[in-house]
Design a protein around this motif. Structure first.
Motif, short mmCIF file in Angstrom:
data_model
loop_
_atom_site.label_atom_id
_atom_site.label_comp_id
_atom_site.label_asym_id
_atom_site.label_seq_id
_atom_site.Cartn_x
_atom_site.Cartn_y
_atom_site.Cartn_z
N LEU A 169 0.82 -1.20 0.00
CA LEU A 169 0.00 0.00 0.00
C LEU A 169 0.87 1.26 0.00
O LEU A 169 0.56 2.23 -0.68
N VAL A 170 1.97 1.22 0.74
CA VAL A 170 2.85 2.38 0.83
C VAL A 170 3.44 2.72 -0.54
O VAL A 170 3.53 3.89 -0.93
N ALA A 171 3.83 1.69 -1.28
CA ALA A 171 4.41 1.90 -2.61
C ALA A 171 3.37 1.93 -3.71
O ALA A 171 3.72 2.11 -4.88
N VAL A 172 2.10 1.74 -3.39
CA VAL A 172 1.01 1.68 -4.37
C VAL A 172 1.38 0.68 -5.47
O VAL A 172 1.35 0.99 -6.66
N GLN A 173 1.74 -0.51 -5.05
CA GLN A 173 2.10 -1.58 -5.97
C GLN A 173 1.13 -2.73 -5.75
O GLN A 173 1.14 -3.37 -4.69
N PHE A 174 0.29 -2.99 -6.75
CA PHE A 174 -0.79 -3.96 -6.59
C PHE A 174 -0.87 -4.91 -7.78
O PHE A 174 -1.83 -5.67 -7.91
N GLU A 175 0.13 -4.87 -8.67
CA GLU A 175 0.08 -5.67 -9.89
C GLU A 175 0.03 -7.18 -9.62
O GLU A 175 -0.65 -7.90 -10.38
N PRO A 176 0.72 -7.74 -8.58
CA PRO A 176 0.65 -9.20 -8.39
C PRO A 176 -0.76 -9.74 -8.24
O PRO A 176 -1.04 -10.87 -8.62
N ASP A 177 -1.66 -8.94 -7.67
CA ASP A 177 -3.05 -9.38 -7.51
C ASP A 177 -3.88 -8.70 -8.60
O ASP A 177 -4.27 -7.54 -8.47
N ARG A 178 -4.15 -9.42 -9.68
CA ARG A 178 -4.86 -8.83 -10.80
C ARG A 178 -6.29 -8.44 -10.43
O ARG A 178 -6.82 -7.46 -10.98
N VAL A 179 -6.92 -9.16 -9.54
CA VAL A 179 -8.28 -8.83 -9.14
C VAL A 179 -8.29 -7.49 -8.40
O VAL A 179 -9.13 -6.62 -8.67
N LEU A 180 -7.34 -7.31 -7.48
CA LEU A 180 -7.24 -6.03 -6.77
C LEU A 180 -6.92 -4.91 -7.75
O LEU A 180 -7.51 -3.82 -7.67
N ALA A 181 -6.00 -5.17 -8.67
CA ALA A 181 -5.66 -4.15 -9.67
C ALA A 181 -6.88 -3.78 -10.50
O ALA A 181 -7.09 -2.60 -10.83
N TYR A 182 -7.70 -4.76 -10.82
CA TYR A 182 -8.90 -4.48 -11.61
C TYR A 182 -9.85 -3.57 -10.85
O TYR A 182 -10.39 -2.60 -11.42
N PHE A 183 -10.07 -3.84 -9.57
CA PHE A 183 -11.00 -3.02 -8.81
C PHE A 183 -10.45 -1.62 -8.55
O PHE A 183 -11.22 -0.66 -8.47
N VAL A 184 -9.13 -1.49 -8.42
CA VAL A 184 -8.53 -0.16 -8.32
C VAL A 184 -8.77 0.61 -9.62
O VAL A 184 -9.16 1.79 -9.60
N ALA A 185 -8.56 -0.05 -10.76
CA ALA A 185 -8.80 0.59 -12.05
C ALA A 185 -10.28 0.92 -12.24
O ALA A 185 -10.63 1.99 -12.77
N LEU A 186 -11.16 0.03 -11.80
CA LEU A 186 -12.60 0.26 -11.93
C LEU A 186 -13.02 1.47 -11.10
O LEU A 186 -13.80 2.33 -11.57
N ALA A 187 -12.51 1.57 -9.87
CA ALA A 187 -12.84 2.71 -9.03
C ALA A 187 -12.32 4.01 -9.64
O ALA A 187 -13.01 5.05 -9.61
N THR A 188 -11.12 3.96 -10.21
CA THR A 188 -10.55 5.15 -10.86
C THR A 188 -11.43 5.59 -12.02
O THR A 188 -11.72 6.78 -12.19
N TRP A 189 -11.86 4.64 -12.81
CA TRP A 189 -12.72 4.94 -13.97
C TRP A 189 -14.05 5.54 -13.54
O TRP A 189 -14.54 6.50 -14.14
N ILE A 190 -14.65 5.02 -12.49
CA ILE A 190 -15.93 5.53 -12.00
C ILE A 190 -15.76 6.97 -11.51
O ILE A 190 -16.62 7.83 -11.76
N VAL A 191 -14.66 7.26 -10.83
CA VAL A 191 -14.40 8.63 -10.39
C VAL A 191 -14.29 9.55 -11.61
O VAL A 191 -14.80 10.68 -11.59
N GLY A 192 -13.64 9.08 -12.67
CA GLY A 192 -13.52 9.89 -13.88
C GLY A 192 -14.89 10.20 -14.48
O GLY A 192 -15.14 11.34 -14.91
N LEU A 193 -15.77 9.22 -14.52
CA LEU A 193 -17.12 9.45 -15.04
C LEU A 193 -17.89 10.42 -14.15
O LEU A 193 -18.67 11.25 -14.64
#
Length: 352
Positions: A169-193
Protein backbone atom coordinates in the motif's frame (compact mmCIF):
# COMPACT_ATOMS: atom_id res chain seq x y z
CA UNK A 1 -52.96 10.75 6.71
CA UNK A 2 -53.99 14.22 5.48
CA UNK A 3 -51.84 17.30 5.99
CA UNK A 4 -52.84 19.81 8.62
CA UNK A 5 -55.12 22.66 7.65
CA UNK A 6 -53.29 25.53 5.96
CA UNK A 7 -50.24 23.49 5.06
CA UNK A 8 -49.30 21.80 1.82
CA UNK A 9 -47.86 18.35 1.53
CA UNK A 10 -44.19 18.43 0.51
CA UNK A 11 -43.59 16.76 -2.82
CA UNK A 12 -41.82 13.44 -2.57
CA UNK A 13 -38.30 13.51 -3.94
CA UNK A 14 -36.87 10.34 -5.38
CA UNK A 15 -33.41 9.69 -6.65
CA UNK A 16 -33.65 8.57 -10.27
CA UNK A 17 -31.09 5.93 -11.12
CA UNK A 18 -30.67 4.71 -14.66
CA UNK A 19 -31.17 0.92 -14.56
CA UNK A 20 -28.76 0.57 -17.48
CA UNK A 21 -25.94 1.97 -15.34
CA UNK A 22 -26.85 -0.28 -12.42
CA UNK A 23 -26.79 -3.42 -14.58
CA UNK A 24 -23.58 -2.34 -16.28
CA UNK A 25 -21.83 -1.63 -12.97
CA UNK A 26 -22.98 -4.96 -11.55
CA UNK A 27 -21.60 -6.74 -14.61
CA UNK A 28 -18.25 -4.96 -14.25
CA UNK A 29 -18.01 -5.85 -10.56
CA UNK A 30 -18.74 -9.49 -11.37
CA UNK A 31 -16.39 -9.60 -14.37
CA UNK A 32 -13.29 -11.00 -12.57
CA UNK A 33 -15.28 -13.86 -11.09
CA UNK A 34 -17.00 -14.60 -14.41
CA UNK A 35 -13.65 -14.70 -16.20
CA UNK A 36 -12.18 -16.96 -13.55
CA UNK A 37 -15.10 -19.36 -13.94
CA UNK A 38 -15.05 -19.39 -17.76
CA UNK A 39 -11.30 -19.03 -18.40
CA UNK A 40 -9.52 -20.33 -15.28
CA UNK A 41 -6.16 -20.47 -17.07
CA UNK A 42 -6.16 -17.22 -19.02
CA UNK A 43 -8.31 -15.08 -16.70
CA UNK A 44 -5.25 -13.11 -15.55
CA UNK A 45 -4.53 -12.10 -19.14
CA UNK A 46 -8.08 -10.88 -19.73
CA UNK A 47 -8.05 -9.00 -16.44
CA UNK A 48 -4.81 -7.34 -17.53
CA UNK A 49 -6.54 -6.10 -20.68
CA UNK A 50 -9.50 -4.87 -18.63
CA UNK A 51 -7.19 -2.95 -16.26
CA UNK A 52 -5.45 -1.26 -19.18
CA UNK A 53 -8.75 -0.33 -20.80
CA UNK A 54 -10.11 1.19 -17.58
CA UNK A 55 -7.00 3.25 -16.83
CA UNK A 56 -6.83 4.59 -20.38
CA UNK A 57 -10.59 5.23 -20.36
CA UNK A 58 -10.04 7.43 -17.30
CA UNK A 59 -7.27 9.34 -19.11
CA UNK A 60 -9.37 9.70 -22.26
CA UNK A 61 -12.31 10.97 -20.19
CA UNK A 62 -10.02 13.61 -18.73
CA UNK A 63 -9.00 14.79 -22.20
CA UNK A 64 -12.63 14.94 -23.36
CA UNK A 65 -13.40 17.56 -20.71
CA UNK A 66 -11.38 19.98 -22.85
CA UNK A 67 -11.96 18.49 -26.27
CA UNK A 68 -15.74 18.73 -26.11
CA UNK A 69 -15.48 22.52 -25.73
CA UNK A 70 -13.22 23.05 -28.72
CA UNK A 71 -9.96 23.02 -26.73
CA UNK A 72 -8.22 20.42 -28.89
CA UNK A 73 -5.01 19.66 -27.03
CA UNK A 74 -2.15 17.54 -28.31
CA UNK A 75 -0.29 18.03 -25.05
CA UNK A 76 -1.93 15.53 -22.75
CA UNK A 77 0.86 13.04 -23.38
CA UNK A 78 2.97 15.53 -21.44
CA UNK A 79 0.60 15.41 -18.46
CA UNK A 80 0.47 11.60 -18.34
CA UNK A 81 4.27 11.59 -18.53
CA UNK A 82 4.61 14.15 -15.74
CA UNK A 83 2.24 12.16 -13.56
CA UNK A 84 4.11 8.90 -14.06
CA UNK A 85 7.69 10.18 -13.92
CA UNK A 86 7.31 12.55 -10.97
CA UNK A 87 5.69 9.77 -8.93
CA UNK A 88 8.35 7.17 -9.78
CA UNK A 89 11.33 9.49 -9.37
CA UNK A 90 10.13 10.76 -6.00
CA UNK A 91 9.81 7.13 -4.88
CA UNK A 92 13.09 5.87 -6.34
CA UNK A 93 15.34 8.83 -5.53
CA UNK A 94 13.74 10.48 -2.50
CA UNK A 95 11.94 7.53 -0.93
CA UNK A 96 8.67 9.47 -0.96
CA UNK A 97 5.68 7.17 -1.01
CA UNK A 98 3.42 7.44 -4.08
CA UNK A 99 0.59 8.20 -1.68
CA UNK A 100 2.25 11.61 -1.48
CA UNK A 101 4.08 11.49 -4.80
CA UNK A 102 0.91 11.10 -6.88
CA UNK A 103 -0.72 14.28 -5.48
CA UNK A 104 2.59 16.11 -6.02
CA UNK A 105 2.69 14.84 -9.62
CA UNK A 106 -0.90 15.92 -10.22
CA UNK A 107 -0.12 19.35 -8.79
CA UNK A 108 2.94 19.62 -11.05
CA UNK A 109 0.88 18.74 -14.14
CA UNK A 110 -1.81 21.26 -13.19
CA UNK A 111 0.86 23.94 -12.67
CA UNK A 112 2.36 23.25 -16.10
CA UNK A 113 -1.10 23.38 -17.69
CA UNK A 114 -1.76 26.78 -16.11
CA UNK A 115 1.65 28.16 -17.12
CA UNK A 116 0.95 27.20 -20.73
CA UNK A 117 -2.78 27.90 -20.65
CA UNK A 118 -2.87 31.34 -19.07
CA UNK A 119 -0.96 33.25 -21.78
CA UNK A 120 -2.65 31.16 -24.46
CA UNK A 121 -6.16 31.95 -23.27
CA UNK A 122 -5.36 35.57 -22.50
CA UNK A 123 -4.06 36.01 -26.06
CA UNK A 124 -7.02 34.01 -27.41
CA UNK A 125 -4.87 31.36 -29.02
CA UNK A 126 -7.23 28.63 -30.20
CA UNK A 127 -7.92 26.17 -32.98
CA UNK A 128 -4.89 24.75 -34.78
CA UNK A 129 -2.59 27.30 -33.12
CA UNK A 130 -3.54 25.98 -29.70
CA UNK A 131 -3.08 22.40 -30.91
CA UNK A 132 0.42 23.22 -32.20
CA UNK A 133 1.33 24.94 -28.95
CA UNK A 134 0.30 21.93 -26.88
CA UNK A 135 2.10 19.64 -29.34
CA UNK A 136 5.29 21.60 -28.62
CA UNK A 137 4.71 21.06 -24.88
CA UNK A 138 4.44 17.31 -25.41
CA UNK A 139 7.64 17.18 -27.43
CA UNK A 140 9.45 19.30 -24.83
CA UNK A 141 8.49 16.91 -22.02
CA UNK A 142 9.47 13.87 -24.10
CA UNK A 143 12.85 15.35 -24.99
CA UNK A 144 13.42 16.30 -21.34
CA UNK A 145 12.75 12.70 -20.31
CA UNK A 146 15.14 11.37 -22.96
CA UNK A 147 17.80 14.01 -22.28
CA UNK A 148 17.87 13.49 -18.50
CA UNK A 149 18.80 9.85 -18.95
CA UNK A 150 20.86 9.68 -15.76
CA UNK A 151 17.71 10.44 -13.78
CA UNK A 152 14.85 9.17 -15.93
CA UNK A 153 16.52 6.26 -17.72
CA UNK A 154 16.26 8.06 -21.06
CA UNK A 155 14.64 6.32 -23.99
CA UNK A 156 14.94 2.95 -22.21
CA UNK A 157 12.60 4.06 -19.45
CA UNK A 158 12.75 3.12 -15.80
CA UNK A 159 10.94 1.06 -13.17
CA UNK A 160 9.61 1.88 -9.72
CA UNK A 161 11.68 0.23 -7.00
CA UNK A 162 9.79 -2.77 -5.69
CA UNK A 163 8.81 -2.66 -2.04
CA UNK A 164 8.61 -6.44 -1.93
CA UNK A 165 7.29 -9.43 -3.81
CA UNK A 166 3.66 -8.84 -2.91
CA UNK A 167 1.19 -6.00 -2.60
CA UNK A 168 2.39 -2.78 -0.97
CA UNK A 169 0.00 0.00 0.00
CA UNK A 170 2.85 2.38 0.83
CA UNK A 171 4.41 1.90 -2.61
CA UNK A 172 1.01 1.68 -4.37
CA UNK A 173 2.10 -1.58 -5.97
CA UNK A 174 -0.79 -3.96 -6.59
CA UNK A 175 0.08 -5.67 -9.89
CA UNK A 176 0.65 -9.20 -8.39
CA UNK A 177 -3.05 -9.38 -7.51
CA UNK A 178 -4.86 -8.83 -10.80
CA UNK A 179 -8.28 -8.83 -9.14
CA UNK A 180 -7.24 -6.03 -6.77
CA UNK A 181 -5.66 -4.15 -9.67
CA UNK A 182 -8.90 -4.48 -11.61
CA UNK A 183 -11.00 -3.02 -8.81
CA UNK A 184 -8.53 -0.16 -8.32
CA UNK A 185 -8.80 0.59 -12.05
CA UNK A 186 -12.60 0.26 -11.93
CA UNK A 187 -12.84 2.71 -9.03
CA UNK A 188 -10.55 5.15 -10.86
CA UNK A 189 -12.72 4.94 -13.97
CA UNK A 190 -15.93 5.53 -12.00
CA UNK A 191 -14.40 8.63 -10.39
CA UNK A 192 -13.52 9.89 -13.88
CA UNK A 193 -17.12 9.45 -15.04
CA UNK A 194 -18.35 11.24 -11.92
CA UNK A 195 -16.08 14.23 -12.65
CA UNK A 196 -17.31 14.29 -16.26
CA UNK A 197 -20.91 14.18 -15.05
CA UNK A 198 -20.37 17.02 -12.56
CA UNK A 199 -18.80 19.23 -15.21
CA UNK A 200 -21.60 18.36 -17.63
CA UNK A 201 -24.25 19.38 -15.06
CA UNK A 202 -22.47 22.55 -13.93
CA UNK A 203 -22.88 26.14 -15.09
CA UNK A 204 -19.27 25.96 -16.30
CA UNK A 205 -20.46 23.78 -19.16
CA UNK A 206 -22.76 26.48 -20.50
CA UNK A 207 -20.08 29.12 -20.05
CA UNK A 208 -17.55 27.04 -21.98
CA UNK A 209 -20.05 26.22 -24.71
CA UNK A 210 -20.82 29.91 -25.10
CA UNK A 211 -17.12 30.76 -25.22
CA UNK A 212 -16.55 28.05 -27.81
CA UNK A 213 -19.15 29.66 -30.09
CA UNK A 214 -18.19 33.31 -29.56
CA UNK A 215 -15.76 34.51 -26.89
CA UNK A 216 -16.70 38.17 -27.30
CA UNK A 217 -20.39 37.46 -26.86
CA UNK A 218 -19.68 35.25 -23.85
CA UNK A 219 -17.52 37.94 -22.24
CA UNK A 220 -20.20 40.57 -22.91
CA UNK A 221 -22.67 38.74 -20.66
CA UNK A 222 -20.22 38.48 -17.77
CA UNK A 223 -18.45 35.17 -18.43
CA UNK A 224 -14.77 35.17 -17.44
CA UNK A 225 -13.61 33.14 -20.45
CA UNK A 226 -9.99 32.84 -19.34
CA UNK A 227 -10.94 31.61 -15.88
CA UNK A 228 -13.38 29.03 -17.24
CA UNK A 229 -10.83 27.67 -19.68
CA UNK A 230 -8.11 27.52 -17.04
CA UNK A 231 -10.47 25.70 -14.70
CA UNK A 232 -11.36 22.93 -17.15
CA UNK A 233 -7.73 22.69 -18.27
CA UNK A 234 -6.61 22.14 -14.68
CA UNK A 235 -9.19 19.39 -14.14
CA UNK A 236 -8.28 17.72 -17.43
CA UNK A 237 -4.52 17.86 -16.83
CA UNK A 238 -4.90 16.62 -13.26
CA UNK A 239 -6.97 13.64 -14.35
CA UNK A 240 -4.48 12.68 -17.04
CA UNK A 241 -1.56 13.00 -14.62
CA UNK A 242 -3.34 10.84 -12.05
CA UNK A 243 -4.19 8.24 -14.69
CA UNK A 244 -0.59 8.22 -15.96
CA UNK A 245 0.74 7.74 -12.43
CA UNK A 246 -1.64 4.88 -11.66
CA UNK A 247 -0.94 3.20 -14.99
CA UNK A 248 2.80 3.42 -14.35
CA UNK A 249 2.40 1.92 -10.89
CA UNK A 250 0.38 -0.92 -12.36
CA UNK A 251 2.75 -1.64 -15.25
CA UNK A 252 5.82 -1.25 -13.00
CA UNK A 253 7.55 0.35 -15.97
CA UNK A 254 7.45 3.78 -17.56
CA UNK A 255 9.07 5.02 -20.75
CA UNK A 256 8.78 8.06 -23.01
CA UNK A 257 7.06 5.97 -25.68
CA UNK A 258 4.63 4.18 -23.38
CA UNK A 259 3.35 6.95 -21.11
CA UNK A 260 4.49 10.27 -22.62
CA UNK A 261 5.04 11.95 -25.96
CA UNK A 262 3.15 12.74 -29.12
CA UNK A 263 2.10 9.14 -29.83
CA UNK A 264 0.22 9.02 -26.53
CA UNK A 265 -1.43 12.38 -27.24
CA UNK A 266 -2.56 11.24 -30.69
CA UNK A 267 -3.94 7.98 -29.30
CA UNK A 268 -5.93 9.97 -26.74
CA UNK A 269 -7.41 12.25 -29.41
CA UNK A 270 -8.18 9.35 -31.75
CA UNK A 271 -9.94 7.29 -29.09
CA UNK A 272 -12.11 10.20 -27.95
CA UNK A 273 -13.12 11.12 -31.51
CA UNK A 274 -13.98 7.53 -32.37
CA UNK A 275 -16.02 6.92 -29.23
CA UNK A 276 -17.66 10.33 -29.09
CA UNK A 277 -16.02 13.25 -27.35
CA UNK A 278 -19.33 14.81 -26.27
CA UNK A 279 -20.80 11.66 -24.66
CA UNK A 280 -19.84 10.50 -21.17
CA UNK A 281 -19.09 6.91 -22.22
CA UNK A 282 -17.60 7.90 -25.58
CA UNK A 283 -13.96 7.96 -24.37
CA UNK A 284 -14.52 4.60 -22.65
CA UNK A 285 -15.75 3.06 -25.90
CA UNK A 286 -12.74 4.60 -27.64
CA UNK A 287 -10.42 3.04 -25.06
CA UNK A 288 -12.05 -0.34 -25.54
CA UNK A 289 -11.70 -0.21 -29.33
CA UNK A 290 -8.13 1.13 -29.44
CA UNK A 291 -6.76 -1.19 -26.77
CA UNK A 292 -8.41 -4.23 -28.31
CA UNK A 293 -7.18 -3.24 -31.76
CA UNK A 294 -3.61 -2.81 -30.53
CA UNK A 295 -3.68 -6.10 -28.64
CA UNK A 296 -5.24 -7.99 -31.57
CA UNK A 297 -2.55 -6.68 -33.92
CA UNK A 298 0.19 -7.51 -31.44
CA UNK A 299 -0.99 -11.09 -30.94
CA UNK A 300 -1.72 -11.57 -34.65
CA UNK A 301 1.69 -10.34 -35.76
CA UNK A 302 3.50 -12.28 -33.03
CA UNK A 303 1.77 -15.52 -34.05
CA UNK A 304 2.19 -15.08 -37.81
CA UNK A 305 5.58 -15.66 -39.35
CA UNK A 306 4.27 -14.45 -42.71
CA UNK A 307 3.22 -11.06 -41.33
CA UNK A 308 6.49 -10.63 -39.46
CA UNK A 309 8.56 -11.37 -42.54
CA UNK A 310 6.39 -9.19 -44.79
CA UNK A 311 6.14 -6.16 -42.53
CA UNK A 312 9.44 -6.34 -40.70
CA UNK A 313 10.03 -3.56 -38.18
CA UNK A 314 7.14 -1.55 -39.65
CA UNK A 315 4.76 -4.02 -37.97
CA UNK A 316 5.36 -2.12 -34.72
CA UNK A 317 3.71 0.97 -36.22
CA UNK A 318 0.84 -0.85 -37.91
CA UNK A 319 -1.68 0.12 -35.23
CA UNK A 320 -0.71 3.79 -35.59
CA UNK A 321 -1.23 3.62 -39.35
CA UNK A 322 -4.67 2.07 -38.84
CA UNK A 323 -5.51 4.75 -36.27
CA UNK A 324 -4.65 7.45 -38.80
CA UNK A 325 -6.80 5.87 -41.51
CA UNK A 326 -9.75 5.39 -39.18
CA UNK A 327 -9.38 8.94 -37.87
CA UNK A 328 -9.80 10.31 -41.40
CA UNK A 329 -12.88 8.16 -41.93
CA UNK A 330 -14.50 9.18 -38.64
CA UNK A 331 -13.80 12.90 -39.07
CA UNK A 332 -15.42 12.84 -42.53
CA UNK A 333 -18.36 10.49 -42.01
CA UNK A 334 -18.92 10.35 -38.25
CA UNK A 335 -17.51 13.52 -36.63
CA UNK A 336 -19.50 13.00 -33.42
CA UNK A 337 -18.09 9.52 -32.91
CA UNK A 338 -19.94 6.26 -32.52
CA UNK A 339 -21.94 7.05 -29.40
CA UNK A 340 -22.54 10.66 -30.43
CA UNK A 341 -23.97 9.55 -33.77
CA UNK A 342 -26.14 6.88 -32.14
CA UNK A 343 -27.38 9.40 -29.59
CA UNK A 344 -28.31 11.90 -32.30
CA UNK A 345 -30.19 9.34 -34.40
CA UNK A 346 -31.97 7.93 -31.37
CA UNK A 347 -32.97 11.43 -30.30
CA UNK A 348 -34.35 12.24 -33.75
CA UNK A 349 -36.29 8.99 -33.75
CA UNK A 350 -37.84 9.79 -30.38
CA UNK A 351 -38.82 13.29 -31.52
CA UNK A 352 -40.54 11.83 -34.58
Amino acid sequence: MTPASGTAAAPATRLRINPFYVVGLAALVALPFILDAIYPVSSRYYLHLAVQILFWAFIYTGWSLMGRFGLVSLGHGAFTGIGAYVTVLLWNDAGLTPLIGIPVAVAAAVLVSQIVGYPSFRQRIRGHYFALLTLALTEFVRLAIVGLRDVTGGSLGTQPDRAGDGISLVAVQFEPDRVLAYFVALATWIVGLYVWHRVDRSMDRYALEAANVDEDAAASVGIDVTREKLKVTAISAGMCAFGGAMFGQYQMYIGPDTIAGLAISLNIVFACIVGGVGVMLGPTLGALLTQMLAETLRVGIASSETLRSALGSSALALDTAIYGLLLIVFIIYMPKGILGTVQDRFGRGRRR
